[in-house]
Design a protein around this motif. Sequence first.
Motif, mmCIF file in Angstrom:
data_model
loop_
_atom_site.group_PDB
_atom_site.id
_atom_site.type_symbol
_atom_site.label_atom_id
_atom_site.label_comp_id
_atom_site.label_asym_id
_atom_site.label_seq_id
_atom_site.Cartn_x
_atom_site.Cartn_y
_atom_site.Cartn_z
ATOM 1 N N GLU A 213 0.861 -1.218 0.269
ATOM 2 C CA GLU A 213 -0.096 -0.147 -0.027
ATOM 3 C C GLU A 213 0.939 1.177 0.200
ATOM 4 O O GLU A 213 0.651 2.213 -0.733
ATOM 5 C CB GLU A 213 -0.917 -0.057 1.202
ATOM 6 C CG GLU A 213 -1.718 1.140 1.295
ATOM 7 C CD GLU A 213 -2.900 1.208 2.310
ATOM 8 O OE1 GLU A 213 -3.402 2.036 2.647
ATOM 9 O OE2 GLU A 213 -2.862 0.093 2.928
ATOM 10 N N GLU A 217 1.379 4.283 -3.035
ATOM 11 C CA GLU A 217 1.051 5.402 -2.875
ATOM 12 C C GLU A 217 2.044 6.383 -3.383
ATOM 13 O O GLU A 217 1.911 7.508 -3.707
ATOM 14 C CB GLU A 217 0.946 5.891 -1.304
ATOM 15 C CG GLU A 217 -0.324 5.128 -0.907
ATOM 16 C CD GLU A 217 -0.481 5.489 0.826
ATOM 17 O OE1 GLU A 217 0.204 6.129 1.328
ATOM 18 O OE2 GLU A 217 -1.689 5.212 1.214
ATOM 19 N N ALA A 241 -5.953 0.975 -5.031
ATOM 20 C CA ALA A 241 -5.281 2.035 -5.444
ATOM 21 C C ALA A 241 -5.552 2.551 -6.795
ATOM 22 O O ALA A 241 -5.721 3.735 -7.211
ATOM 23 C CB ALA A 241 -3.652 1.752 -5.541
ATOM 24 N N THR A 246 -5.753 6.480 -7.125
ATOM 25 C CA THR A 246 -4.459 6.742 -6.607
ATOM 26 C C THR A 246 -3.341 6.558 -7.756
ATOM 27 O O THR A 246 -2.505 7.077 -7.920
ATOM 28 C CB THR A 246 -3.925 5.582 -5.293
ATOM 29 O OG1 THR A 246 -4.765 6.181 -4.431
ATOM 30 C CG2 THR A 246 -2.452 6.077 -4.667
#
Length: 526
Positions: A213, A217, A241, A246
Amino acid sequence: MQVLVTDPIADAGLDVLREAGHEVRTGYDLEGDALLEAAADANALIVRSGTEVTREVLEAGDELVIVGRAGIGVDNIDIEAATDRGVIVANAPEGNVRAAAEHTVAMTFAAARSIPQAHGRLKAGEWAKGDFLGTELNGRTLGVVGLGRVGQEVAKKLDPLGMDIVAFDPYIAEERADRLGATLVDLETCLETADVLTIHTPLTPETEGLIGESELESLAGGYLINVGRGGIVDEAALAAAVDDGTLAGAALDVFAEEPLSADSPLLDVEDIVLTPHLGASTEAAQTNVATSTAEQVVAALANEPVANALNAPSIDEAAFGRLAPYVELAETAGTVASQLLDGRIERVEVTYEGELADEDVEFVTASALEGVFSPLEWQVNAVNAPQIADDRGVEVVESKTHQTEDFQSLLSVTVSNGTTDRTVDGTLFAGDDQRIVRIDDYRVDAIPHGKMVVTRNADEPGVIGLIGSVMGDHDVNIAGMFNAREAIGGEALTVYNVDSEVPNAARTDLEADDRIIDVRYLTLST
């Protein structure tokens, strides 16, 4: 010999095996006890990703010499167990490099231009021209995680498109990266810099779950492409994501569990492109990996070095002709030295002199260790000999010097028990004719073969005659004799080639004479 193939490979590979005179058995549905039974009399096992080669399988395969993986990844093979049992594990890293690299490029374009999504909408009757706004690769940054063979090929293909390249790979030389036009950076910088991140690292304990994760990011706004190995990317985190924006998109060809389960979150995200492990699925790649694997199996079964052995030293193909005779010589010298030494072996030194010092001799050293340990009745070969040395705390030293007194090349094996050393020097005459030219401080010219007797005795008249008489009394024929001495009237050493086993009684009779200092009966595999 018997070759068991448990996953389908191209017919070209099977043809290579049969042309070499081996019997090929295929069993594509074998598992459990059936696999163990089939492996029991196999000399070689060829697999792809569908067969789990566990310790249990390797233990069942008492006759196994090699496990060949028709592809790159070997996470389905217990390499540690194979090494323990002296079984070579080899893969075919070159055969599908181009195919995997081309699929990576295709997946990159597919993700950046939403090609599969647009195709699906059009096939469904929608002209969704306004719904897709692609990303041009020119001027963007490609991040490569794992700059190995496939990673390098991908970099070569995308660099001409005007992409800048950064790479994370702690095992590649900066000079090599520079030649590819890539800048080596740490993982965090690679993620933060990349517009497209492509993954080409093997699955190891260090790389499993490498991209999670927080790493995703760091890649915010970019695309993630994985045609390497499943399990490196946290798939649930990736789905989230891309779904929440993202990441701009992703494309995956490999998964932690294959086939991909129907409830995978990856299937619910439109901007993730998925293919069912097609990276090596080209006709050329399948032929290449099959023939490459088969050729390595043929080499292993012929007791020749294997080019892509993962758990054993190998010899470069170009150097094989030069080094192959020294492989056997090193094993012989190690065997002789070991049988001349009393007590536990604590140290082994292998020295290379003259032209031989310019060669990559890792496999030759492993063969010397094989010779050293083989008289001790361990199951040993060049695969597990270095591991045996390490397990038993035996120090191994390899040294080289270009200086040699009398020979173009000289190989020396010294074994030590902590207080006593025994050294055997060998060289080659007339190409590949082995000779033992020195034992400790005695210069000899002995042909190492079959059964041998090495004696140390007082250099006095009648001693050699005594030895010949005792051998004759015990029906042992002397086929050859090579004598050396320190000085007139000092000690002498003689090497005898004999035609039959020397009984203990013969040795007892010899040692009963005060002029005989030591008698050693040696057996060689050659």
